[in-house]
Design a protein around this motif. Sequence first.
Motif, PDB file in Angstrom:
ATOM      1  N   SER A  53      -5.252 -18.728  15.179  1.00  0.00           N
ATOM      2  CA  SER A  53      -4.861 -20.136  15.086  1.00  0.00           C
ATOM      3  C   SER A  53      -4.602 -20.760  16.452  1.00  0.00           C
ATOM      4  N   LEU A  54      -4.165 -19.943  17.418  1.00  0.00           N
ATOM      5  CA  LEU A  54      -3.839 -20.458  18.756  1.00  0.00           C
ATOM      6  C   LEU A  54      -4.910 -20.145  19.792  1.00  0.00           C
ATOM      7  N   ARG A  55      -6.126 -19.854  19.356  1.00  0.00           N
ATOM      8  CA  ARG A  55      -7.148 -19.358  20.287  1.00  0.00           C
ATOM      9  C   ARG A  55      -7.403 -20.302  21.462  1.00  0.00           C
ATOM     10  N   ARG A  56      -7.204 -21.606  21.261  1.00  0.00           N
ATOM     11  CA  ARG A  56      -7.440 -22.554  22.357  1.00  0.00           C
ATOM     12  C   ARG A  56      -6.228 -22.712  23.272  1.00  0.00           C
ATOM     13  N   ALA A  57      -5.113 -22.169  22.860  1.00  0.00           N
ATOM     14  CA  ALA A  57      -3.889 -22.271  23.661  1.00  0.00           C
ATOM     15  C   ALA A  57      -3.563 -20.974  24.385  1.00  0.00           C
ATOM     16  N   ILE A  58      -4.255 -19.896  24.052  1.00  0.00           N
ATOM     17  CA  ILE A  58      -3.964 -18.587  24.639  1.00  0.00           C
ATOM     18  C   ILE A  58      -4.615 -18.470  26.014  1.00  0.00           C
ATOM     19  N   VAL A  59      -3.957 -17.775  26.920  1.00  0.00           N
ATOM     20  CA  VAL A  59      -4.475 -17.607  28.269  1.00  0.00           C
ATOM     21  C   VAL A  59      -5.825 -16.875  28.218  1.00  0.00           C
ATOM     22  N   GLN A  60      -6.764 -17.367  28.995  1.00  0.00           N
ATOM     23  CA  GLN A  60      -8.103 -16.771  29.059  1.00  0.00           C
ATOM     24  C   GLN A  60      -8.388 -16.402  30.507  1.00  0.00           C
ATOM     25  N   ARG A  61      -8.244 -15.142  30.816  1.00  0.00           N
ATOM     26  CA  ARG A  61      -8.455 -14.647  32.172  1.00  0.00           C
ATOM     27  C   ARG A  61      -9.146 -13.312  32.106  1.00  0.00           C
ATOM     28  N   PRO A  62     -10.100 -13.035  32.984  1.00  0.00           N
ATOM     29  CA  PRO A  62     -10.711 -11.699  33.011  1.00  0.00           C
ATOM     30  C   PRO A  62      -9.669 -10.613  33.226  1.00  0.00           C
ATOM     31  N   GLY A  63      -9.624  -9.629  32.332  1.00  0.00           N
ATOM     32  CA  GLY A  63      -8.740  -8.491  32.500  1.00  0.00           C
ATOM     33  C   GLY A  63      -7.292  -8.719  32.107  1.00  0.00           C
ATOM     34  N   ILE A  64      -6.949  -9.915  31.630  1.00  0.00           N
ATOM     35  CA  ILE A  64      -5.567 -10.178  31.218  1.00  0.00           C
ATOM     36  C   ILE A  64      -5.475 -10.090  29.695  1.00  0.00           C
ATOM     37  N   GLU A 100      -1.957 -26.400  15.227  1.00  0.00           N
ATOM     38  CA  GLU A 100      -1.301 -25.199  15.745  1.00  0.00           C
ATOM     39  C   GLU A 100       0.152 -25.129  15.289  1.00  0.00           C
ATOM     40  N   ALA A 101       0.848 -26.260  15.352  1.00  0.00           N
ATOM     41  CA  ALA A 101       2.248 -26.291  14.940  1.00  0.00           C
ATOM     42  C   ALA A 101       2.387 -25.969  13.452  1.00  0.00           C
ATOM     43  N   GLU A 102       1.501 -26.501  12.648  1.00  0.00           N
ATOM     44  CA  GLU A 102       1.537 -26.237  11.214  1.00  0.00           C
ATOM     45  C   GLU A 102       1.270 -24.762  10.930  1.00  0.00           C
ATOM     46  N   ALA A 103       0.342 -24.147  11.674  1.00  0.00           N
ATOM     47  CA  ALA A 103       0.052 -22.729  11.483  1.00  0.00           C
ATOM     48  C   ALA A 103       1.266 -21.880  11.829  1.00  0.00           C
ATOM     49  N   LEU A 104       1.958 -22.205  12.903  1.00  0.00           N
ATOM     50  CA  LEU A 104       3.147 -21.441  13.284  1.00  0.00           C
ATOM     51  C   LEU A 104       4.236 -21.551  12.219  1.00  0.00           C
ATOM     52  N   ARG A 105       4.410 -22.760  11.698  1.00  0.00           N
ATOM     53  CA  ARG A 105       5.410 -22.938  10.647  1.00  0.00           C
ATOM     54  C   ARG A 105       5.051 -22.122   9.407  1.00  0.00           C
ATOM     55  N   VAL A 109       6.801 -18.500  12.430  1.00  0.00           N
ATOM     56  CA  VAL A 109       6.951 -18.208  13.862  1.00  0.00           C
ATOM     57  C   VAL A 109       7.619 -19.399  14.540  1.00  0.00           C
ATOM     58  N   PRO A 110       8.797 -19.228  15.141  1.00  0.00           N
ATOM     59  CA  PRO A 110       9.456 -20.334  15.849  1.00  0.00           C
ATOM     60  C   PRO A 110       8.604 -20.805  17.036  1.00  0.00           C
ATOM     61  N   GLN A 111       8.636 -22.101  17.304  1.00  0.00           N
ATOM     62  CA  GLN A 111       7.861 -22.659  18.408  1.00  0.00           C
ATOM     63  C   GLN A 111       8.621 -22.567  19.734  1.00  0.00           C
ATOM     64  N   GLU A 112       9.567 -21.677  19.816  1.00  0.00           N
ATOM     65  CA  GLU A 112      10.350 -21.506  21.035  1.00  0.00           C
ATOM     66  C   GLU A 112       9.537 -20.724  22.069  1.00  0.00           C
ATOM     67  N   LEU A 113       9.436 -21.252  23.284  1.00  0.00           N
ATOM     68  CA  LEU A 113       8.666 -20.601  24.344  1.00  0.00           C
ATOM     69  C   LEU A 113       9.508 -19.572  25.077  1.00  0.00           C
ATOM     70  N   GLN A 114       8.894 -18.432  25.356  1.00  0.00           N
ATOM     71  CA  GLN A 114       9.457 -17.408  26.225  1.00  0.00           C
ATOM     72  C   GLN A 114       8.655 -17.448  27.539  1.00  0.00           C
ATOM     73  N   TYR A 115       9.166 -16.779  28.566  1.00  0.00           N
ATOM     74  CA  TYR A 115       8.455 -16.778  29.848  1.00  0.00           C
ATOM     75  C   TYR A 115       8.271 -15.341  30.322  1.00  0.00           C
TER      76      TYR A 115
END
Length: 438
Positions: A53-64, A100-105, A109-115
Amino acid sequence: MAQSPHNEAKPLLYRAPPEVRGMVSLDRDAFTQTIVIPSIRVPKGVLNKVVKSLRRAIVQRPGIPRVVQDKENGSDEDDLRLVLLDPLRVSSPSSFNEAEAEALRSFGVPQELQYYNLQLRYSNLKTEEVLEAVLPEGQEITSAFSRVGHIAHMNLRDHQMPFKNLIGQVIMDKNPGVSCVVNKTNMIDNTYRNFKMELLAGEENMVAKVKENGASYEFDFSRVYWNPRLSTEHMRMVQEVKRGDALLDVFAGVGPFAIPAARAGATVLANDLNPESHRWLQHNVKINKVAAMVRTFNLDGRAFIRGPVRQELPALLQANAGVHIVMNLPALALEFLDSFRGLLGREPSCDANLPIVYCYGFSKDDDPERDMVEKASDSLGVSLEGRCSVYFVRNVAPNKDMMCVRFAVPKEVLFSTDQTEPKEEPAPKRQKCGETTD
């Protein structure tokens, strides 16, 4: 868990450390940095659904990795994982779009960001990002290259030359299968019009193996001309050749027109002045198993037209099949058209097919089609106005186009009794490296 980086993560994720500016010898370790990016805690039971559901929001980096263990909240057996997010896409919970928000709900899954503290290495950076970090600020970053088998060849600008070996190494690192990077010198100044090259990185092995339009080719790239950008044009022209037709290739190179035509069932006469091109042409004829269909020649273009072509043409024109003459040396080919004046002398008593010529040329004119028709007409000695077609092949430089003029050789040219000798072979021109073709 890392503290919120606010706006600092945005420029850092896609930019190498500032200390690498001006580097001329590649130090991969110097690109390592730790950055802070947003993430979201997700239960393992719904992990796959959330990632989708979040495929467009997920980090996209070689090897990450997209998903990592939430070390702050337990061991590998615990139920939570961190989904790493792209800081350029997500900077706050409100960054998620409605879907995306509707899928998380729906997954609880809380929409709270971690770092999350992420170690970013040289291997995670794109070519453009490495070069942008190294070269002086404000200067053009060129990472483009053409690939010929295992060889990447570039056209570096003057301001990039101090970094040429680093650039070559980066190109090789970031492109699997590339084991040799070369830079073409700016000018071509020799009889056979092949490029002079400088090795930037990798092995000095210039014998390339490529496939194009179903055929295989091998050649020494440093001693012949090959342009991968002409693959579409090679295919387009050969598609006009039918089984049983004849193809007469005046400037054949290593065979990109001749071999596909032979594979399609045409009888081929292929010529090139460069002994190396002729040698590899013969080799490619053999490896593509079309030796029964192809005769090769190592002659000047005019000598080929006034010799083997004149000898074979009468019989070919009496047949019902088409005769196609390819003249693909755009820097000079138009000047060779005078070779057709009086080529066959008197016109035969019966009707005969007329050969179709495909002559390539360069034009800097505001009206390149008109320019091509005028140049071809001047060389033939008769007007081609209304008797030919002209089409664009590709742009080779700003305000400079490669064109092709297609026409049937007029009877008054081919069967003229005027025995005036054509002009002598033009002296080799001092050309820029983009101005010849195979």
